[in-house]
Design a protein around this motif. Structure first.
Motif, PDB file in Angstrom:
ATOM      1  N   ASN A  19     -45.415  54.042  21.852  1.00  0.00           N
ATOM      2  CA  ASN A  19     -44.995  52.661  21.644  1.00  0.00           C
ATOM      3  C   ASN A  19     -45.935  51.906  20.709  1.00  0.00           C
ATOM      4  O   ASN A  19     -45.540  50.925  20.094  1.00  0.00           O
ATOM      5  CB  ASN A  19     -44.897  51.938  22.994  1.00  0.00           C
ATOM      6  CG  ASN A  19     -43.632  52.283  23.743  1.00  0.00           C
ATOM      7  OD1 ASN A  19     -42.551  51.849  23.405  1.00  0.00           O
ATOM      8  ND2 ASN A  19     -43.767  53.102  24.781  1.00  0.00           N
ATOM      9  N   SER A  20     -47.174  52.380  20.619  1.00  0.00           N
ATOM     10  CA  SER A  20     -48.127  51.762  19.686  1.00  0.00           C
ATOM     11  C   SER A  20     -47.788  52.098  18.249  1.00  0.00           C
ATOM     12  O   SER A  20     -47.813  51.228  17.371  1.00  0.00           O
ATOM     13  CB  SER A  20     -49.550  52.236  19.999  1.00  0.00           C
ATOM     14  OG  SER A  20     -49.921  51.899  21.298  1.00  0.00           O
ATOM     15  N   THR A  21     -47.469  53.368  17.996  1.00  0.00           N
ATOM     16  CA  THR A  21     -47.261  53.801  16.616  1.00  0.00           C
ATOM     17  C   THR A  21     -45.853  53.520  16.122  1.00  0.00           C
ATOM     18  O   THR A  21     -45.649  53.242  14.937  1.00  0.00           O
ATOM     19  CB  THR A  21     -47.556  55.299  16.479  1.00  0.00           C
ATOM     20  OG1 THR A  21     -46.754  56.030  17.415  1.00  0.00           O
ATOM     21  CG2 THR A  21     -49.020  55.596  16.772  1.00  0.00           C
ATOM     22  N   ILE A  22     -44.876  53.584  17.007  1.00  0.00           N
ATOM     23  CA  ILE A  22     -43.502  53.382  16.570  1.00  0.00           C
ATOM     24  C   ILE A  22     -43.267  51.947  16.125  1.00  0.00           C
ATOM     25  O   ILE A  22     -42.437  51.675  15.254  1.00  0.00           O
ATOM     26  CB  ILE A  22     -42.517  53.788  17.687  1.00  0.00           C
ATOM     27  CG1 ILE A  22     -41.177  54.230  17.087  1.00  0.00           C
ATOM     28  CG2 ILE A  22     -42.316  52.671  18.699  1.00  0.00           C
ATOM     29  CD1 ILE A  22     -40.255  54.886  18.101  1.00  0.00           C
ATOM     30  N   ILE A  23     -44.021  51.001  16.708  1.00  0.00           N
ATOM     31  CA  ILE A  23     -43.833  49.591  16.357  1.00  0.00           C
ATOM     32  C   ILE A  23     -44.373  49.295  14.964  1.00  0.00           C
ATOM     33  O   ILE A  23     -43.978  48.316  14.322  1.00  0.00           O
ATOM     34  CB  ILE A  23     -44.528  48.678  17.398  1.00  0.00           C
ATOM     35  CG1 ILE A  23     -44.025  47.236  17.302  1.00  0.00           C
ATOM     36  CG2 ILE A  23     -46.042  48.711  17.231  1.00  0.00           C
ATOM     37  CD1 ILE A  23     -42.618  47.045  17.759  1.00  0.00           C
ATOM     38  N   ALA A  24     -45.272  50.175  14.458  1.00  0.00           N
ATOM     39  CA  ALA A  24     -45.893  49.918  13.159  1.00  0.00           C
ATOM     40  C   ALA A  24     -44.860  49.824  12.038  1.00  0.00           C
ATOM     41  O   ALA A  24     -45.003  49.025  11.110  1.00  0.00           O
ATOM     42  CB  ALA A  24     -46.923  51.003  12.843  1.00  0.00           C
ATOM     43  N   VAL A  25     -43.798  50.658  12.116  1.00  0.00           N
ATOM     44  CA  VAL A  25     -42.793  50.645  11.054  1.00  0.00           C
ATOM     45  C   VAL A  25     -41.617  49.731  11.378  1.00  0.00           C
ATOM     46  O   VAL A  25     -40.696  49.599  10.568  1.00  0.00           O
ATOM     47  CB  VAL A  25     -42.272  52.074  10.770  1.00  0.00           C
ATOM     48  CG1 VAL A  25     -43.399  52.956  10.248  1.00  0.00           C
ATOM     49  CG2 VAL A  25     -41.653  52.693  12.020  1.00  0.00           C
ATOM     50  N   THR A  26     -41.625  49.119  12.568  1.00  0.00           N
ATOM     51  CA  THR A  26     -40.515  48.244  12.950  1.00  0.00           C
ATOM     52  C   THR A  26     -40.838  46.769  12.807  1.00  0.00           C
ATOM     53  O   THR A  26     -39.941  45.926  12.931  1.00  0.00           O
ATOM     54  CB  THR A  26     -40.083  48.512  14.413  1.00  0.00           C
ATOM     55  OG1 THR A  26     -41.184  48.192  15.278  1.00  0.00           O
ATOM     56  CG2 THR A  26     -39.691  49.957  14.610  1.00  0.00           C
ATOM     57  N   LEU A  27     -42.097  46.425  12.533  1.00  0.00           N
ATOM     58  CA  LEU A  27     -42.474  45.012  12.455  1.00  0.00           C
ATOM     59  C   LEU A  27     -41.713  44.282  11.352  1.00  0.00           C
ATOM     60  O   LEU A  27     -41.213  43.165  11.555  1.00  0.00           O
ATOM     61  CB  LEU A  27     -43.987  44.887  12.237  1.00  0.00           C
ATOM     62  CG  LEU A  27     -44.881  45.322  13.409  1.00  0.00           C
ATOM     63  CD1 LEU A  27     -46.350  45.261  13.011  1.00  0.00           C
ATOM     64  CD2 LEU A  27     -44.625  44.453  14.634  1.00  0.00           C
ATOM     65  N   ILE A  28     -41.625  44.892  10.179  1.00  0.00           N
ATOM     66  CA  ILE A  28     -40.919  44.243   9.066  1.00  0.00           C
ATOM     67  C   ILE A  28     -39.421  44.139   9.354  1.00  0.00           C
ATOM     68  O   ILE A  28     -38.823  43.056   9.194  1.00  0.00           O
ATOM     69  CB  ILE A  28     -41.187  44.995   7.744  1.00  0.00           C
ATOM     70  CG1 ILE A  28     -42.687  44.921   7.385  1.00  0.00           C
ATOM     71  CG2 ILE A  28     -40.340  44.404   6.619  1.00  0.00           C
ATOM     72  CD1 ILE A  28     -43.227  43.522   7.205  1.00  0.00           C
ATOM     73  N   PRO A  29     -38.724  45.232   9.789  1.00  0.00           N
ATOM     74  CA  PRO A  29     -37.302  45.091  10.124  1.00  0.00           C
ATOM     75  C   PRO A  29     -37.033  44.073  11.229  1.00  0.00           C
ATOM     76  O   PRO A  29     -36.050  43.325  11.161  1.00  0.00           O
ATOM     77  CB  PRO A  29     -36.913  46.512  10.584  1.00  0.00           C
ATOM     78  CG  PRO A  29     -37.872  47.403   9.890  1.00  0.00           C
ATOM     79  CD  PRO A  29     -39.153  46.643   9.841  1.00  0.00           C
ATOM     80  N   ILE A  30     -37.885  44.020  12.247  1.00  0.00           N
ATOM     81  CA  ILE A  30     -37.701  43.021  13.311  1.00  0.00           C
ATOM     82  C   ILE A  30     -37.877  41.623  12.749  1.00  0.00           C
ATOM     83  O   ILE A  30     -37.104  40.705  13.056  1.00  0.00           O
ATOM     84  CB  ILE A  30     -38.694  43.284  14.458  1.00  0.00           C
ATOM     85  CG1 ILE A  30     -38.292  44.546  15.224  1.00  0.00           C
ATOM     86  CG2 ILE A  30     -38.734  42.097  15.421  1.00  0.00           C
ATOM     87  CD1 ILE A  30     -39.307  44.971  16.270  1.00  0.00           C
ATOM     88  N   GLY A  31     -38.895  41.440  11.922  1.00  0.00           N
ATOM     89  CA  GLY A  31     -39.112  40.130  11.310  1.00  0.00           C
ATOM     90  C   GLY A  31     -37.935  39.694  10.457  1.00  0.00           C
ATOM     91  O   GLY A  31     -37.519  38.532  10.499  1.00  0.00           O
ATOM     92  N   ASP A  32     -37.379  40.631   9.689  1.00  0.00           N
ATOM     93  CA  ASP A  32     -36.212  40.303   8.864  1.00  0.00           C
ATOM     94  C   ASP A  32     -35.002  39.961   9.721  1.00  0.00           C
ATOM     95  O   ASP A  32     -34.248  39.026   9.410  1.00  0.00           O
ATOM     96  CB  ASP A  32     -35.870  41.492   7.947  1.00  0.00           C
ATOM     97  CG  ASP A  32     -36.935  41.728   6.882  1.00  0.00           C
ATOM     98  OD1 ASP A  32     -37.727  40.797   6.612  1.00  0.00           O
ATOM     99  OD2 ASP A  32     -36.984  42.848   6.338  1.00  0.00           O
ATOM    100  N   ALA A  33     -34.803  40.692  10.803  1.00  0.00           N
ATOM    101  CA  ALA A  33     -33.626  40.475  11.653  1.00  0.00           C
ATOM    102  C   ALA A  33     -33.723  39.179  12.450  1.00  0.00           C
ATOM    103  O   ALA A  33     -32.720  38.481  12.655  1.00  0.00           O
ATOM    104  CB  ALA A  33     -33.447  41.653  12.603  1.00  0.00           C
ATOM    105  N   LEU A  34     -34.931  38.844  12.883  1.00  0.00           N
ATOM    106  CA  LEU A  34     -35.107  37.670  13.746  1.00  0.00           C
ATOM    107  C   LEU A  34     -35.716  36.476  13.012  1.00  0.00           C
ATOM    108  O   LEU A  34     -35.985  35.444  13.631  1.00  0.00           O
ATOM    109  CB  LEU A  34     -35.993  38.041  14.948  1.00  0.00           C
ATOM    110  CG  LEU A  34     -35.460  39.181  15.833  1.00  0.00           C
ATOM    111  CD1 LEU A  34     -36.422  39.441  16.977  1.00  0.00           C
ATOM    112  CD2 LEU A  34     -34.071  38.852  16.367  1.00  0.00           C
ATOM    113  N   GLY A  35     -35.938  36.619  11.714  1.00  0.00           N
ATOM    114  CA  GLY A  35     -36.470  35.504  10.925  1.00  0.00           C
ATOM    115  C   GLY A  35     -37.885  35.137  11.284  1.00  0.00           C
ATOM    116  O   GLY A  35     -38.241  33.953  11.336  1.00  0.00           O
ATOM    117  N   ALA A  36     -38.730  36.129  11.531  1.00  0.00           N
ATOM    118  CA  ALA A  36     -40.113  35.878  11.938  1.00  0.00           C
ATOM    119  C   ALA A  36     -41.074  36.477  10.920  1.00  0.00           C
ATOM    120  O   ALA A  36     -40.908  37.618  10.504  1.00  0.00           O
ATOM    121  CB  ALA A  36     -40.374  36.482  13.310  1.00  0.00           C
ATOM    122  N   PRO A  37     -42.115  35.727  10.490  1.00  0.00           N
ATOM    123  CA  PRO A  37     -43.100  36.250   9.538  1.00  0.00           C
ATOM    124  C   PRO A  37     -44.067  37.196  10.239  1.00  0.00           C
ATOM    125  O   PRO A  37     -44.099  37.277  11.478  1.00  0.00           O
ATOM    126  CB  PRO A  37     -43.823  34.980   9.062  1.00  0.00           C
ATOM    127  CG  PRO A  37     -43.724  34.051  10.228  1.00  0.00           C
ATOM    128  CD  PRO A  37     -42.381  34.321  10.849  1.00  0.00           C
TER     129      PRO A  37
END
Length: 452
Positions: A11-29
């Motif tokens: 869960n630590s490493t998988i989130i590393a590549v999801t931060l940008i997609p999550i930010g784009d989807a939820l409008g968060a910097p």
């Protein structure tokens, strides 16, 4: 043991590549999505020593089963999360749910050594380290694949089958009587747990980590709360008949204290690279989440190879010195990168970082195994993870402050300078540590002592 211990790193490493997609989807910097990293480590930093203490008392089985069930619940919550707040809450649940795996594994290793009278954990400890590094290899790549197949929510849904398998194996395989510590009567449970000490420890750690997550002068009051809670915690632990953390014993164990300090600094560099550099490769360099995950693979492959080759060697000084030099070299190369750099230079940085990734984690784990009181191995291992997670908090906060609204090259260079300073400090703490040497195996016979 290995499956339980990898629930946190996956869960630590998988989130590393999801931060940008999550930010784009939820409008968060990036400054807001950084809470997805910090939330998990805040919960885990608090929960690891508490769970370790419970494992020392009751054994690993029941704590492993209860905590792992939270991982499945967190997977469902994260998959269905409607906004960033709920997503952060799911990461908190994940943090608490993954607390038991590593302390339980260390307790089982110690329990088996006591049962057989043969203390030869090198192969098992290496297997644990390699398992964590292997899942770290797969984490970013798996995250990129899952995002491509079903979006970022699939990276949270992954926890449901993982938790189910862990629960099943735990029920079938974990021994029912594998505790390494005391077996208190029910009436003495509250005293054995030192609930006031745990509460003060939680207040101290939460206020400190909240300050580190978002460094700003306006939050000075959090440091005041942390200092007050720290003083109250010290008074409580020095007077408690059975302290949560025996400060007298811990204060007299200089090698273990030095190991905790090195862990904090080393993991500042490690996690700053994992999260900060990965965000830059996506947003500043222009890679997709999948290709950003591919760039990380050489680091973990080198780490696995290094761990396998050096795993059975008990000496730690040489590993830590080479690991510190590797961190410094990798940070220096990071300072030369720009958005126009060839891709092979990104791979080069990952390759260099693989050396300290494999050496430091193995050396720190082995140090705690040999330096800690055998009767408190689970709680001591949990405290090692706590210091590592404090380092990850500093790394996450530093990355958020360096990048601001966008993970650009200037922010990456700012982060690299901070990482370089931390790497130099880690090397200095190793070179001038006179207590560091070839560790001696701990006694297999029990000694009655309280706290870590």
């Amino acid at each position: 043991m290995m499956l339980g211990s990898v629930l946190n790193p996956v869960n630590s490493t998988i989130i590393a590549v999801t931060l940008i997609p999550i930010g784009d989807a939820l409008g968060a910097p990036p400054s807001r999505t950084a809470w997805l990293v910090s939330a998990l480590y805040l919960a885990t930093a608090l929960g690891q020593p508490v769970m370790g203490r419970l494992i020392d008392i009751f054994g690993p089985r029941r704590l492993f089963l209860v905590s792992t069930s939270l991982v499945g619940v967190a997977g469902v919550v994260g998959t269905l999360a409607p906004n960033l707040g709920v997503l952060i809450a799911s990461r908190v649940l994940l943090g608490f749910g993954t607390c038991a795996g590593y302390p339980a594994a260390m307790a089982l290793v110690r329990s088996e050594a006591e049962r057989t009278g043969q203390d030869s954990p090198g192969g098992v400890l290496t297997a644990l380290a390699v398992a964590n590094q292997t899942i770290a290899v797969l984490g970013p790549l798996l995250g990129g694949l899952l995002i491509g197949l079903g979006g970022w929510r699939t990276t949270f849904a992954l926890n449901v089958p993982l938790a189910a398998v862990a629960e099943l194996l735990g029920l079938l395989r974990l021994p029912k009587e594998a505790g390494t510590g005391e077996s208190p009567q029910r009436g003495r449970l509250a005293a054995q747990l030192d609930l006031p000490g745990m509460a003060l420890f939680a207040a101290m750690l939460i206020s400190l980590l909240l300050f580190l997550m978002n460094l700003h002068p306006r939050d000075w009051y959090l440091l005041v709360i942390a200092a007050a809670a720290s003083a109250a915690f010290a008074l409580r632990e020095l007077r408690a008949p059975v302290p949560f953390i025996n400060l007298r014993v811990l204060g007299g164990n200089t090698p273990l204290l030095a190991t905790y300090g090195r862990a904090l600094v080393a993991y500042v560099v490690s996690y700053a690279f994992l999260y900060g550099f990965t965000q830059w490769t996506e947003e500043g360099f222009g890679l997709s989440p999948f290709h950003a995950g591919l760039v990380q693979i050489p680091m973990f492959l080198v780490a696995i190879g290094v761990s396998i080759v050096t795993g059975r060697r008990k000496g730690v000084r040489g590993k830590l010195v080479v690991g510190g030099l590797g961190q410094i070299a990798a940070c220096a190369v990071m300072l030369t990168l720009t958005g126009d750099s060839p891709v092979w230079t990104l791979v080069l940085v990952a390759l260099i970082f693989g050396l300290p990734q494999g050496l430091n984690s193995l050396a720190l784990q082995n140090s705690v195994y040999f330096q800690a009181d055998p009767e408190r191995i689970a709680s001591s291992a949990g405290l090692l993870r706590t210091f590592a997670y404090v380092g990850s908090m500093v790394a996450s906060s530093t990355a958020a402050a360096s990048f601001g609204q966008r993970a650009d090259t200037g922010g990456m260079h700012h982060l690299a300078w901070i990482m370089l300073g931390a790497g130099v400090l880690c090397l200095v703490l190793t070179v001038f540590d006179r207590t560091l040497g070839r560790p001696s195996p701990p006694r297999l016979t029990r000694t009655r002592s309280s706290g870590i």
